[in-house]
Write a protein that holds these residues in place. Structure first.
Motif, PDB file in Angstrom:
ATOM      1  N   GLU A   1     -27.910  18.196   2.305  1.00  0.00           N
ATOM      2  CA  GLU A   1     -28.867  17.163   3.266  1.00  0.00           C
ATOM      3  C   GLU A   1     -28.245  17.669   4.616  1.00  0.00           C
ATOM      4  N   ILE A   2     -28.837  18.407   5.178  1.00  0.00           N
ATOM      5  CA  ILE A   2     -28.227  18.337   6.324  1.00  0.00           C
ATOM      6  C   ILE A   2     -29.019  19.843   7.032  1.00  0.00           C
ATOM      7  N   ASP A   3     -29.709  19.088   7.579  1.00  0.00           N
ATOM      8  CA  ASP A   3     -31.047  18.831   8.667  1.00  0.00           C
ATOM      9  C   ASP A   3     -30.990  19.792  10.386  1.00  0.00           C
TER      10      ASP A   3
ATOM     11  N   HIS B   1     -28.158  12.244   7.011  1.00  0.00           N
ATOM     12  CA  HIS B   1     -29.415  11.847   6.412  1.00  0.00           C
ATOM     13  C   HIS B   1     -30.120  10.475   6.841  1.00  0.00           C
TER      14      HIS B   1
ATOM     15  N   ARG C   1     -24.021  15.433  14.583  1.00  0.00           N
ATOM     16  CA  ARG C   1     -25.222  15.435  13.910  1.00  0.00           C
ATOM     17  C   ARG C   1     -25.575  13.094  14.027  1.00  0.00           C
TER      18      ARG C   1
END
Ligand code: SAH
Ligand code: SF4
Ligand code: F3S
Length: 435
Positions: free
Chosen positions: A133-135, A107, A20
Motif C-alpha cells: 500500500e504505497i500511494d 497508509h 510518506r
C-alpha cells in the motif's frame, strides 16, 4: 499552524517512509518544524538492524521527552522497524509515547493521528501480507529522489531482522512505479534511485511485470530522468541481463552495491547467503569486464558466530582482490528472533573490534590509491546544491557516486549537469573546478 519533526534512522527505505509520513501530516495541515524544540508532533523513524541503532531510537525518545516535559501538549510517535518489532510494548513501557506505527501501517497513519488528536494512545503494527500500500504521495521533490519498488525480504539471511520487521517480499506494479517517477520528473527530479532489499527478484510476486533490467529501461524512458541508480542487489541473483542493461543504458550509472558480507564459504553458508565466494567473484569480474568504469561497494559483517582467524583472513583477501570503492562494515550484532540468535556469539568483542579496525585500515589504503587516480580527471557531476550561498562553491556526485565539491564562476542550479576537473582528490570528497 502546528508543526512536525521527524528524526530518521536506518536505510534509504526509512528515508523514503519518512517522506510518506511527512506527506500525510502535511495533508492534515501540519508544516515541518525547523528544529525538534519547535515541533508539536515529534516522530522517530527507527532501525533495528543492529543493537546500536536500536539504542539510538531510545535516546531520541529521551530527548523528545524533555521537550514534552516543558510542553505537555507535544505528541510523540514511534515508527519504523523497532516499532514493528516491539509494538504495544513500547506504549506500555514508555508513557511518553503517544503512538506506534509499524512498517506496514503508513497508509493508515492519518487514522492513527486522528485518534491521537482525540487524546488516545495507540499502536498499529498490523502486517498486510497481500498488497503493497504505497500511494503516490505529494512530497518536496529533490533532484535526486528515491522510489521504493518492493517491500520486505524473503531471503532470511540468518543474522538479519529485516524479513521480520519488513515482512514478506512484495513488488509494486510497473504502473505505480512509473507514475511516481513521472511525478518526480515533472517536479524536477533528474536522478532516481530504485529501492528494494533484493531488486533482482523484482516482480516475482506480481502476475505479470517486467524483469528488473526491463524496469530500469522503462524508468530511463521517462522524460527528464538522466541518471538511474538502485540498491540492493543480492549476489545470488545478480544476472548477466542486469549487467548488460547497466552497460547499454547510458542513464544507468556505473555504480553497484553488491554486499558480500564475508569471504569465507563456511561463514557464508551459516549466514544463509546462498552463494560461494567463487560465485561472487565471478559475478564481480564479469561486471567489471563489461563495465570498465564500474565502481563497486559492499557490506561486511565482522565476527559472525564461529568466524575463525582463517575465515576473517578470507574476508581480508576478498577485499584486497576486489578493490572496492566503498565499504560499509559492522561488528556482528545478535538480533532477536533470527536464526543466528541460536548460534553462540563466540567471537570476543575485543577480537571483533580488532578485526574491524584491520579491515577498515586496509580499505582506507585501497580507497586512497583509487582516489589518487582522479587527479586531473574530468568527471560529470549533477549539481545537488551550493555549499555556501553566493560563494561559488557547489557540490554533487559523479556517476560512480563519489561526492564532488567544486567551484564555478557562474551560478548553477540543482539538477544541472556539469564537467568538473578534479584538482584535489580526497577519500571522502573530490575537489575540483567546473570547466
Ligand atoms: N538487503 C541488503 C541489506 C540490508 S541490511 C542485502 O542483502 O545486502 C544492511 C546491512 O546491515 C547488511 O548488508 C549487513 O551487512 C548489515 N547487517 C544486517 N544484520 C546485521 C547484524 N545482525 N549484525 C551486523 N550487521 C548486520
Ligand atoms: Fe537481510 Fe538478507 Fe534480506 Fe538483505 S537479503 S534484507 S541481509 S535477509
Ligand atoms: Fe534498518 Fe529497517 Fe532499513 S532495520 S536497515 S531501517 S529496513
Amino acid at each position: 499552524m502546528r508543526k512536525f519533526f521527524i528524526h530518521t534512522m536506518g536505510c534509504q527505505m526509512n528515508e523514503y517512509d519518512s517522506l510518506r509520513i511527512a506527506s500525510v501530516l502535511e495533508k492534515m495541515g501540519f508544516t515541518e518544524a525547523e528544529s525538534m524544540e519547535d515541533g508539536d508532533y515529534l516522530i522517530v523513524n527507527t532501525c533495528s538492524v543492529r543493537e546500536k541503532p536500536q539504542h539510538k531510537a531510545e535516546s531520541a525518545i529521551g530527548r523528545f521527552r524533555q521537550i514534552k516535559r516543558k510542553r505537555p501538549e507535544v505528541k510523540i510517535g514511534f515508527c519504523g522497524c523497532v516499532a514493528q518489532q516491539e509494538g504495544t510494548d513500547l506504549l506500555k513501557n514508555n508513557k511518553d509515547i503517544d503512538f506506534v506505527v509499524g512498517t506496514d501501517g503508513l497508509h493508515r497513519l492519518e487514522e492513527v493521528i486522528a485518534h491521537v488528536e482525540a487524546g488516545e494512545r495507540l499502536s498499529d503494527t498490523q502486517v498486510n501480507e497481500g498488497g503493497l500500500e504505497i500511494d503516490i504521495f505529494s512530497r518536496t521533490v529533490s533532484v535526486s529522489s528515491f522510489v521504493t519498488i518492493m517491500k520486505g525480504c524473503d531471503n532470511f539471511c540468518s543474522y538479519c531482522i529485516v524479513p521480520y520487521v519488513r515482512g514478506r517480499e512484495r513488488s509494486r506494479t510497473e504502473t505505480e512505479i512509473l507514475d511516481e517517477v513521472k511525478y518526480l520528473a515533472d517536479g524536477g527530479a533528474k536522478e532516481i534511485t530504485l529501492l528494494g532489499q533484493n531488486v533482482n527478484s523484482y516482480g516475482t510476486t506480481l502476475e505479470s511485470s517486467p524483469s528488473f533490467p526491463e524496469l530500469l529501461n522503462r524508468v530511463g524512458e521517462v522524460n527528464g530522468i538522466r541518471r538511474i541508480r538502485f540498491v540492493t542487489s543480492h549476489p545470488k541473483d545478480f544476472s548477466d541481463g542486469l549487467i548488460e542493461v547497466m552497460r547499454d543504458n547510458e542513464k544507468v550509472c556505473e555504480y553497484l552495491h553488491l554486499p558480500l558480507q564475508a569471504g569465507s564459504d563456511s561463514v557464508l553458508k551459516r549466514m544463509n547467503r546462498k552463494y560461494t565466494y567463487a560465485h561472487y567473484l565471478e559475478r564481480v569480474m564479469r561486471a567489471k569486464e563489461m563495465i570498465p568504469s564500474l565502481a563497486l561497494s559492499s557490506d561486511f559483517i565482522v565476527g559472525f558466530p564461529g568466524e575463525t582467524d582463517e575465515d576473517f583472513e578470507a574476508t581480508m583477501k576478498a577485499i584486497n582482490d576486489i578493490q572496492y570503492d566503498m565499504i560499509f562494515a559492522f561488528n556482528y550484532s545478535t538480533r532477536p528472533g533470527t536464526k543466528a540468535e541460536n548460534f553462540e556469539d563466540d567471537v570476543p568483542l575485543e577480537v571483533k573490534k580488532m578485526r574491524l579496525s584491520r579491515l577498515l585500515d586496509m580499505q582506507k589504503k585501497i580507497i586512497s590509491d583509487k582516489t589518487a587516480e582522479y587527479k586531473d580527471k574530468v568527471v560529470e557531476v549533477m549539481v545537488e546544491g551550493s555549499s555556501k550561498r553566493g560563494s561559488g562553491q557547489f557540490y554533487g556526485r559523479n556517476r560512480q557516486n563519489r561526492v564532488v565539491n567544486f567551484t564555478s564562476d557562474t551560478i548553477l542550479d540543482s539538477g544541472e549537469f556539469v564537467n568538473v576537473k578534479i584538482t584535489d582528490p580526497k577519500a571522502n570528497s573530490l575537489t575540483g573546478i567546473k570547466l
